[in-house]
Write a protein that holds these residues in place. Structure first.
Motif, PDB file in Angstrom:
ATOM      1  N   ASN A   1       0.838  -1.293   0.120  1.00 22.01           N
ATOM      2  CA  ASN A   1       0.005   0.194   0.224  1.00 22.01           C
ATOM      3  C   ASN A   1       0.821   1.190  -0.091  1.00 22.01           C
ATOM      4  O   ASN A   1       2.164   1.201   0.223  1.00 22.01           O
ATOM      5  CB  ASN A   1      -1.055  -0.041   1.096  1.00 22.01           C
ATOM      6  CG  ASN A   1      -0.262  -0.055   2.529  1.00 22.01           C
ATOM      7  OD1 ASN A   1       0.687   0.378   2.851  1.00 22.01           O
ATOM      8  ND2 ASN A   1      -0.793  -0.983   3.341  1.00 22.01           N
ATOM      9  N   TYR A   2       0.320   2.335  -0.283  1.00 22.01           N
ATOM     10  CA  TYR A   2       1.117   3.502  -0.526  1.00 22.01           C
ATOM     11  C   TYR A   2       1.904   3.882   0.987  1.00 22.01           C
ATOM     12  O   TYR A   2       2.993   4.513   0.769  1.00 22.01           O
ATOM     13  CB  TYR A   2       0.512   4.828  -0.737  1.00 22.01           C
ATOM     14  CG  TYR A   2      -0.864   5.115   0.224  1.00 22.01           C
ATOM     15  CD1 TYR A   2      -0.564   5.792   1.210  1.00 22.01           C
ATOM     16  CD2 TYR A   2      -2.299   4.869  -0.249  1.00 22.01           C
ATOM     17  CE1 TYR A   2      -1.531   6.479   1.891  1.00 22.01           C
ATOM     18  CE2 TYR A   2      -3.326   5.429   0.639  1.00 22.01           C
ATOM     19  CZ  TYR A   2      -2.827   5.996   1.677  1.00 22.01           C
ATOM     20  OH  TYR A   2      -3.842   6.129   2.385  1.00 22.01           O
ATOM     21  N   GLY A   3       1.400   3.549   2.116  1.00 22.65           N
ATOM     22  CA  GLY A   3       2.068   3.686   3.552  1.00 22.65           C
ATOM     23  C   GLY A   3       3.417   3.047   3.563  1.00 22.65           C
ATOM     24  O   GLY A   3       4.346   3.588   3.666  1.00 22.65           O
ATOM     25  N   GLN A   4       3.334   1.776   2.881  1.00 22.08           N
ATOM     26  CA  GLN A   4       4.399   1.078   2.912  1.00 22.08           C
ATOM     27  C   GLN A   4       5.619   1.648   1.839  1.00 22.08           C
ATOM     28  O   GLN A   4       6.897   1.659   2.193  1.00 22.08           O
ATOM     29  CB  GLN A   4       4.219  -0.343   2.672  1.00 22.08           C
ATOM     30  CG  GLN A   4       3.480  -1.253   3.536  1.00 22.08           C
ATOM     31  CD  GLN A   4       2.828  -2.718   3.060  1.00 22.08           C
ATOM     32  OE1 GLN A   4       2.319  -2.730   1.923  1.00 22.08           O
ATOM     33  NE2 GLN A   4       3.104  -3.686   3.908  1.00 22.08           N
TER      34      GLN A   4
ATOM     35  N   ASN B   1      -7.155   2.404 -14.404  1.00 18.71           N
ATOM     36  CA  ASN B   1      -5.679   2.593 -14.167  1.00 18.71           C
ATOM     37  C   ASN B   1      -5.414   2.394 -12.969  1.00 18.71           C
ATOM     38  O   ASN B   1      -4.115   2.136 -12.350  1.00 18.71           O
ATOM     39  CB  ASN B   1      -5.330   3.828 -14.894  1.00 18.71           C
ATOM     40  CG  ASN B   1      -5.556   3.687 -16.372  1.00 18.71           C
ATOM     41  OD1 ASN B   1      -5.257   2.634 -16.810  1.00 18.71           O
ATOM     42  ND2 ASN B   1      -5.739   4.891 -16.795  1.00 18.71           N
ATOM     43  N   HIS B   2      -6.213   2.844 -11.593  1.00 20.02           N
ATOM     44  CA  HIS B   2      -5.862   3.036 -10.409  1.00 20.02           C
ATOM     45  C   HIS B   2      -6.283   2.336  -9.277  1.00 20.02           C
ATOM     46  O   HIS B   2      -6.241   2.103  -8.176  1.00 20.02           O
ATOM     47  CB  HIS B   2      -5.716   4.943  -9.951  1.00 20.02           C
ATOM     48  CG  HIS B   2      -4.951   5.321 -11.022  1.00 20.02           C
ATOM     49  ND1 HIS B   2      -5.381   6.196 -12.120  1.00 20.02           N
ATOM     50  CD2 HIS B   2      -3.657   5.426 -11.402  1.00 20.02           C
ATOM     51  CE1 HIS B   2      -4.462   6.693 -12.658  1.00 20.02           C
ATOM     52  NE2 HIS B   2      -3.263   6.290 -12.169  1.00 20.02           N
ATOM     53  N   PHE B   3      -7.833   2.125  -9.479  1.00 18.57           N
ATOM     54  CA  PHE B   3      -8.487   1.281  -8.516  1.00 18.57           C
ATOM     55  C   PHE B   3      -9.762   0.468  -9.135  1.00 18.57           C
ATOM     56  O   PHE B   3     -10.882   0.771  -9.270  1.00 18.57           O
ATOM     57  CB  PHE B   3      -9.386   2.336  -7.342  1.00 18.57           C
ATOM     58  CG  PHE B   3      -9.861   3.370  -7.953  1.00 18.57           C
ATOM     59  CD1 PHE B   3     -11.248   3.676  -8.058  1.00 18.57           C
ATOM     60  CD2 PHE B   3      -9.006   4.601  -8.181  1.00 18.57           C
ATOM     61  CE1 PHE B   3     -11.953   4.889  -8.558  1.00 18.57           C
ATOM     62  CE2 PHE B   3      -9.796   5.730  -8.752  1.00 18.57           C
ATOM     63  CZ  PHE B   3     -11.088   5.904  -9.014  1.00 18.57           C
ATOM     64  N   PRO B   4      -9.352  -0.721  -9.772  1.00 16.39           N
ATOM     65  CA  PRO B   4     -10.081  -1.428 -10.526  1.00 16.39           C
ATOM     66  C   PRO B   4     -11.515  -2.011  -9.911  1.00 16.39           C
ATOM     67  O   PRO B   4     -12.030  -2.279 -10.537  1.00 16.39           O
ATOM     68  CB  PRO B   4      -9.235  -2.700 -10.948  1.00 16.39           C
ATOM     69  CG  PRO B   4      -8.062  -2.646  -9.805  1.00 16.39           C
ATOM     70  CD  PRO B   4      -7.739  -1.198  -9.461  1.00 16.39           C
TER      71      PRO B   4
ATOM     72  N   ASN C   1      -0.504   0.043  -9.278  1.00 20.40           N
ATOM     73  CA  ASN C   1      -0.196   1.433  -9.958  1.00 20.40           C
ATOM     74  C   ASN C   1      -0.728   2.687  -9.363  1.00 20.40           C
ATOM     75  O   ASN C   1      -0.391   3.596  -9.138  1.00 20.40           O
ATOM     76  CB  ASN C   1      -0.824   1.327 -11.482  1.00 20.40           C
ATOM     77  CG  ASN C   1      -0.026   0.507 -12.281  1.00 20.40           C
ATOM     78  OD1 ASN C   1       1.087   0.415 -12.179  1.00 20.40           O
ATOM     79  ND2 ASN C   1      -0.706   0.188 -13.407  1.00 20.40           N
ATOM     80  N   GLY C   2      -2.170   2.288  -8.787  1.00 17.64           N
ATOM     81  CA  GLY C   2      -2.723   3.341  -8.083  1.00 17.64           C
ATOM     82  C   GLY C   2      -2.078   3.670  -6.577  1.00 17.64           C
ATOM     83  O   GLY C   2      -1.943   5.001  -6.175  1.00 17.64           O
ATOM     84  N   ASN C   3      -1.507   2.695  -5.978  1.00 14.50           N
ATOM     85  CA  ASN C   3      -0.741   3.095  -4.571  1.00 14.50           C
ATOM     86  C   ASN C   3       0.418   3.703  -5.010  1.00 14.50           C
ATOM     87  O   ASN C   3       1.009   4.720  -4.275  1.00 14.50           O
ATOM     88  CB  ASN C   3      -0.602   1.459  -4.003  1.00 14.50           C
ATOM     89  CG  ASN C   3      -1.691   1.155  -3.118  1.00 14.50           C
ATOM     90  OD1 ASN C   3      -2.049   1.960  -2.034  1.00 14.50           O
ATOM     91  ND2 ASN C   3      -2.172   0.072  -3.481  1.00 14.50           N
TER      92      ASN C   3
END
Length: 238
Positions: free
Chosen positions: A27-30, A209-212, A220-222
């Motif tokens: 995830n984006y936090g990681q 592209n980002h939240f299927p 890609n979204g993260n």
């Protein structure tokens, strides 16, 4: 050693990666934590993710002590999709269905939801007046309270992410959700302006592209969200 902390507050959007891959999914936090710590010799950046599944603004009361007592240098708020989505069932019924109880009645109601309610979700959403679990008024009150509590009890700076706007598939199943998300995003943006928080607009991100799945970020979204957050954080974190 200097330790700086970033605290993430939100629902499963801040946790999930869809579709999930055990080898690559982060995830984006990681991603933020890994990137900010690369090449550092004189300090550590910690990311504390307090997000949890199905969280609404009111549910955050469960983790308020942790939110404040972590004393983050930065707080990333990523919540609202569970609040604003229109629903075919009231919240109390959903809590009952997703409880840890294994009684006969829970199994019975889960079967009723699966075979009777879910196939008629669109109709039931309309019959309920396209109601969400959280009204815009309550959402604004609770979001403002969260900002106040963070700003008056910590020295942390706040970054607020907009709610992912749903695609046609989600809107077809639960009509009125897109309109609600736009409304709630305006509330978040307005509160950020009033309280001096940073608003990150993700409206141009797309489900394709980002939240299927229409809600949770893909890899890609993260990566894209992490990229935008890093552009803010790198300017101010040492």
């Amino acid at each position: 050693m200097d330790i700086q902390k970033i605290v993430i507050v939100g629902n499963s959007v801040a946790l999930r990666n869809r579709p999930h891959n055990n080898l690559t999914s982060k995830n984006y936090g990681q991603i933020i934590e890994k990137t900010l710590n690369e090449g550092k010799e004189d300090g550590i950046i910690q990311v504390k993710n307090l997000a949890f599944t199905r969280a609404t603004m009111y549910d955050l009361h469960k983790v308020y002590p942790e939110i404040i007592n972590n004393y983050g240098d930065y707080y990333i708020i990523n919540i609202g999709s569970s609040d604003a989505a229109t629903r075919e069932i009231p919240r109390w019924f959903a809590d009952f269905l997703f409880s840890n109880k294994r009684s006969f009645f829970v199994k019975l109601f889960k079967a009723f939801h699966l075979y009777c309610i879910k196939p008629n979700r669109r109709l039931l959403v309309k019959l309920r007046g396209k109601r969400a679990w959280t009204s815009a008024r309550v959402f604004k009150q609770e979001y403002e309270k969260l900002l106040y509590e963070i700003q008056h009890n910590t020295n942390g700076k706040i970054i607020c992410l907009s709610i992912n706007l749903p695609g046609d598939r989600v809107e077809k199943q639960i009509p009125g959700t897109y309109k609600n998300y736009v409304k709630f995003n305006k509330i978040i943006a307005s509160l950020c302006e009033q309280k001096g928080a940073t608003y990150v607009d993700l409206d141009e991100l797309t489900p394709e592209n980002h939240f299927p799945d229409g809600i949770h970020f893909s890899e890609n979204g993260n990566k894209e969200v992490a990229k935008r957050l890093l552009s803010i954080l790198k300017k101010q974190l040492k």
